[in-house]
Design a protein around this motif. Structure first.
Motif, PDB file in Angstrom:
ATOM      1  N   ARG A 133       0.838  -1.215   0.000  1.00 35.90           N
ATOM      2  CA  ARG A 133       0.000   0.000   0.000  1.00 35.90           C
ATOM      3  C   ARG A 133       0.869   1.259   0.000  1.00 35.90           C
ATOM      4  O   ARG A 133       0.580   2.222  -0.717  1.00 35.90           O
ATOM      5  N   ALA A 134       1.952   1.249   0.767  1.00 35.07           N
ATOM      6  CA  ALA A 134       2.853   2.411   0.792  1.00 35.07           C
ATOM      7  C   ALA A 134       3.508   2.604  -0.569  1.00 35.07           C
ATOM      8  O   ALA A 134       3.652   3.735  -1.050  1.00 35.07           O
ATOM      9  N   GLY A 135       3.913   1.520  -1.211  1.00 30.65           N
ATOM     10  CA  GLY A 135       4.504   1.610  -2.543  1.00 30.65           C
ATOM     11  C   GLY A 135       3.509   2.112  -3.572  1.00 30.65           C
ATOM     12  O   GLY A 135       3.839   2.950  -4.420  1.00 30.65           O
ATOM     13  N   LEU A 136       2.285   1.618  -3.510  1.00 30.74           N
ATOM     14  CA  LEU A 136       1.245   2.075  -4.435  1.00 30.74           C
ATOM     15  C   LEU A 136       0.965   3.560  -4.247  1.00 30.74           C
ATOM     16  O   LEU A 136       0.721   4.283  -5.215  1.00 30.74           O
ATOM     17  N   ASP A 137       0.995   4.012  -3.005  1.00 33.82           N
ATOM     18  CA  ASP A 137       0.756   5.424  -2.720  1.00 33.82           C
ATOM     19  C   ASP A 137       1.820   6.296  -3.387  1.00 33.82           C
ATOM     20  O   ASP A 137       1.503   7.314  -4.013  1.00 33.82           O
ATOM     21  N   ILE A 138       3.067   5.897  -3.282  1.00 35.09           N
ATOM     22  CA  ILE A 138       4.158   6.656  -3.915  1.00 35.09           C
ATOM     23  C   ILE A 138       4.002   6.647  -5.429  1.00 35.09           C
ATOM     24  O   ILE A 138       4.102   7.680  -6.085  1.00 35.09           O
ATOM     25  N   ALA A 139       3.731   5.483  -6.009  1.00 35.33           N
ATOM     26  CA  ALA A 139       3.591   5.383  -7.461  1.00 35.33           C
ATOM     27  C   ALA A 139       2.407   6.218  -7.955  1.00 35.33           C
ATOM     28  O   ALA A 139       2.498   6.870  -9.004  1.00 35.33           O
ATOM     29  N   SER A 140       1.327   6.236  -7.200  1.00 35.82           N
ATOM     30  CA  SER A 140       0.129   6.962  -7.645  1.00 35.82           C
ATOM     31  C   SER A 140       0.349   8.470  -7.688  1.00 35.82           C
ATOM     32  O   SER A 140      -0.354   9.178  -8.402  1.00 35.82           O
ATOM     33  N   LYS A 141       1.330   8.969  -6.955  1.00 39.71           N
ATOM     34  CA  LYS A 141       1.601  10.406  -6.939  1.00 39.71           C
ATOM     35  C   LYS A 141       2.359  10.868  -8.176  1.00 39.71           C
ATOM     36  O   LYS A 141       2.468  12.066  -8.414  1.00 39.71           O
ATOM     37  N   SER A 142       2.892   9.917  -8.947  1.00 39.60           N
ATOM     38  CA  SER A 142       3.703  10.326 -10.098  1.00 39.60           C
ATOM     39  C   SER A 142       3.145   9.881 -11.441  1.00 39.60           C
ATOM     40  O   SER A 142       3.736  10.173 -12.466  1.00 39.60           O
ATOM     41  N   THR A 143       2.029   9.184 -11.454  1.00 45.10           N
ATOM     42  CA  THR A 143       1.510   8.675 -12.714  1.00 45.10           C
ATOM     43  C   THR A 143       0.019   8.409 -12.620  1.00 45.10           C
ATOM     44  O   THR A 143      -0.494   8.134 -11.537  1.00 45.10           O
ATOM     45  N   LEU A 144      -0.651   8.488 -13.751  1.00 49.36           N
ATOM     46  CA  LEU A 144      -2.043   8.057 -13.821  1.00 49.36           C
ATOM     47  C   LEU A 144      -2.118   6.558 -14.066  1.00 49.36           C
ATOM     48  O   LEU A 144      -3.150   5.948 -13.898  1.00 49.36           O
ATOM     49  N   HIS A 145      -1.003   6.002 -14.505  1.00 48.48           N
ATOM     50  CA  HIS A 145      -0.948   4.566 -14.756  1.00 48.48           C
ATOM     51  C   HIS A 145      -0.790   3.837 -13.437  1.00 48.48           C
ATOM     52  O   HIS A 145      -0.595   4.440 -12.393  1.00 48.48           O
ATOM     53  N   GLY A 146      -0.804   2.540 -13.498  1.00 47.55           N
ATOM     54  CA  GLY A 146      -0.719   1.744 -12.292  1.00 47.55           C
ATOM     55  C   GLY A 146       0.640   1.118 -12.069  1.00 47.55           C
ATOM     56  O   GLY A 146       1.662   1.626 -12.511  1.00 47.55           O
ATOM     57  N   VAL A 147       0.597  -0.028 -11.402  1.00 46.41           N
ATOM     58  CA  VAL A 147       1.799  -0.780 -11.047  1.00 46.41           C
ATOM     59  C   VAL A 147       1.610  -2.215 -11.524  1.00 46.41           C
ATOM     60  O   VAL A 147       0.540  -2.798 -11.359  1.00 46.41           O
ATOM     61  N   ALA A 148       2.653  -2.771 -12.121  1.00 49.15           N
ATOM     62  CA  ALA A 148       2.635  -4.152 -12.599  1.00 49.15           C
ATOM     63  C   ALA A 148       3.633  -4.978 -11.792  1.00 49.15           C
ATOM     64  O   ALA A 148       4.592  -4.441 -11.220  1.00 49.15           O
ATOM     65  N   LEU A 149       3.405  -6.276 -11.743  1.00 56.08           N
ATOM     66  CA  LEU A 149       4.323  -7.186 -11.049  1.00 56.08           C
ATOM     67  C   LEU A 149       4.181  -8.585 -11.606  1.00 56.08           C
ATOM     68  O   LEU A 149       3.244  -8.881 -12.341  1.00 56.08           O
ATOM     69  N   GLU A 150       5.129  -9.422 -11.195  1.00 55.40           N
ATOM     70  CA  GLU A 150       5.076 -10.851 -11.494  1.00 55.40           C
ATOM     71  C   GLU A 150       5.387 -11.601 -10.215  1.00 55.40           C
ATOM     72  O   GLU A 150       6.241 -11.175  -9.432  1.00 55.40           O
ATOM     73  N   THR A 151       4.687 -12.697 -10.014  1.00 58.70           N
ATOM     74  CA  THR A 151       4.965 -13.548  -8.863  1.00 58.70           C
ATOM     75  C   THR A 151       4.829 -15.004  -9.281  1.00 58.70           C
ATOM     76  O   THR A 151       4.041 -15.326 -10.173  1.00 58.70           O
ATOM     77  N   SER A 152       5.609 -15.868  -8.656  1.00 54.86           N
ATOM     78  CA  SER A 152       5.500 -17.291  -8.961  1.00 54.86           C
ATOM     79  C   SER A 152       5.080 -18.084  -7.724  1.00 54.86           C
ATOM     80  O   SER A 152       5.312 -19.273  -7.646  1.00 54.86           O
ATOM     81  N   ASP A 153       4.421 -17.410  -6.798  1.00 48.65           N
ATOM     82  CA  ASP A 153       3.887 -18.083  -5.611  1.00 48.65           C
ATOM     83  C   ASP A 153       2.400 -17.747  -5.523  1.00 48.65           C
ATOM     84  O   ASP A 153       2.025 -16.580  -5.369  1.00 48.65           O
ATOM     85  N   GLU A 154       1.575 -18.748  -5.645  1.00 43.04           N
ATOM     86  CA  GLU A 154       0.125 -18.529  -5.658  1.00 43.04           C
ATOM     87  C   GLU A 154      -0.370 -17.830  -4.391  1.00 43.04           C
ATOM     88  O   GLU A 154      -1.332 -17.073  -4.434  1.00 43.04           O
ATOM     89  N   ARG A 155       0.295 -18.042  -3.257  1.00 42.32           N
ATOM     90  CA  ARG A 155      -0.115 -17.350  -2.021  1.00 42.32           C
ATOM     91  C   ARG A 155       0.053 -15.837  -2.168  1.00 42.32           C
ATOM     92  O   ARG A 155      -0.721 -15.065  -1.614  1.00 42.32           O
ATOM     93  N   ASN A 156       1.061 -15.416  -2.929  1.00 39.32           N
ATOM     94  CA  ASN A 156       1.269 -13.987  -3.152  1.00 39.32           C
ATOM     95  C   ASN A 156       0.140 -13.381  -3.977  1.00 39.32           C
ATOM     96  O   ASN A 156      -0.191 -12.207  -3.806  1.00 39.32           O
TER      97      ASN A 156
END
Length: 190
Positions: A133-156
Motif C-alpha cells: 500500500r505504501a509503494g502504491l501510494d508513492i507510485a500513484s503520486k507520479s503517474t495516472l498509470h498503475g503498477v505491474a508485477l510478477e509472482t511465482s507463488d500462488e499465495r502472493n
C-alpha cells in the motif's frame, strides 16, 4: 500501526538479508538460481537489485527492517553493463533457460513492483500488505498509470489481490514455475 519509510543506503545489506530469507524457497529463485551456492547467490542478487532500485526507484522498509519492497518507475534507466554481467554470472548455468522465458511485457508507463519480502517470523501479520500500500501510494503520486508485477507463488496472488491487483496473465514455464502477471490500475491524481 506499522511505520513504513524509505530505506537508506546503509540499510541495504539488512534489507537484502530479509529478501534472501523470504525468497529461500520461492519457486522462481529456486528454478532460476543454481543450487550450487544458492543462498550466497540469492543474497548477492538481492543486494544488487536493491542497490539499483535505490538509485532508480523506491525502496521502502518498516522500522524494524522486517520487510522490504522495491519499485521502479517507468523512467528508470537500464542497469549498467557491469550490473548485468554480475547478474549473469550469478545465474551461472541457469542463465540460458532464464533468458528463454517469455513473459507478457508490463503495460507501457506503469511502475513495476520489483520485489517484496517479509522475514519469515513476521509473515502473516499484515506487513507485506502495508508495504505494498505504501509503494502504491508513492507510485500513484507520479503517474495516472498503475503498477505491474510478477509472482511465482500462488499465495502472493491472494496478498496482491487484497490490495487491488488483478491477474492479467498466467505463464507456465516448461520444467519451471508458473508466473502470474498482475496489474493494479492507477487512480486519477487530484
Amino acid at each position: 500501526m506499522t511505520s513504513i519509510r524509505s530505506a537508506t543506503e546503509g540499510e541495504l545489506p539488512a534489507a537484502a538479508r530479509v529478501l534472501a530469507e523470504a525468497f529461500e524457497c520461492y519457486p522462481w529463485t529456486r528454478w532460476a538460481i543454481p543450487a550450487d551456492g544458492y543462498s550466497r547467490r540469492l543474497l548477492e542478487l538481492q543486494s544488487l537489485y536493491l542497490s539499483y532500485a535505490l538509485d532508480e526507484g523506491v525502496v521502502l522498509v518498516d522500522e524494524q527492517l522486517g520487510g522490504v519492497i522495491a519499485l521502479l518507475p517507468p523512467t528508470a534507466a537500464p542497469p549498467s553493463e557491469e550490473f548485468q554481467e554480475r547478474v549473469a554470472q550469478l545465474h551461472g548455468d541457469r542463465l540460458t533457460v532464464v533468458g528463454e522465458v517469455r513473459l507478457p511485457p508490463s503495460p507501457e508507463g506503469y511502475w513495476t513492483l520489483e520485489t517484496l519480502g517479509v522475514r519469515p517470523d513476521r509473515q502473516g501479520a499484515g506487513l507485506g500488505g502495508a508495504l505494498v500500500r505504501a509503494g502504491l501510494d508513492i507510485a500513484s503520486k507520479s503517474t495516472l498509470h498503475g503498477v505491474a508485477l510478477e509472482t511465482s507463488d500462488e499465495r502472493n496472488v491472494r496478498l496482491y489481490e487484497r490490495v487491488g491487483f488483478a491477474v492479467t496473465a498466467v505463464t507456465t514455464i516448461d520444467r519451471g514455475p508458473v508466473v502470474y502477471s498482475m496489474v493494479c490500475e492507477g487512480t486519477e491524481k487530484p
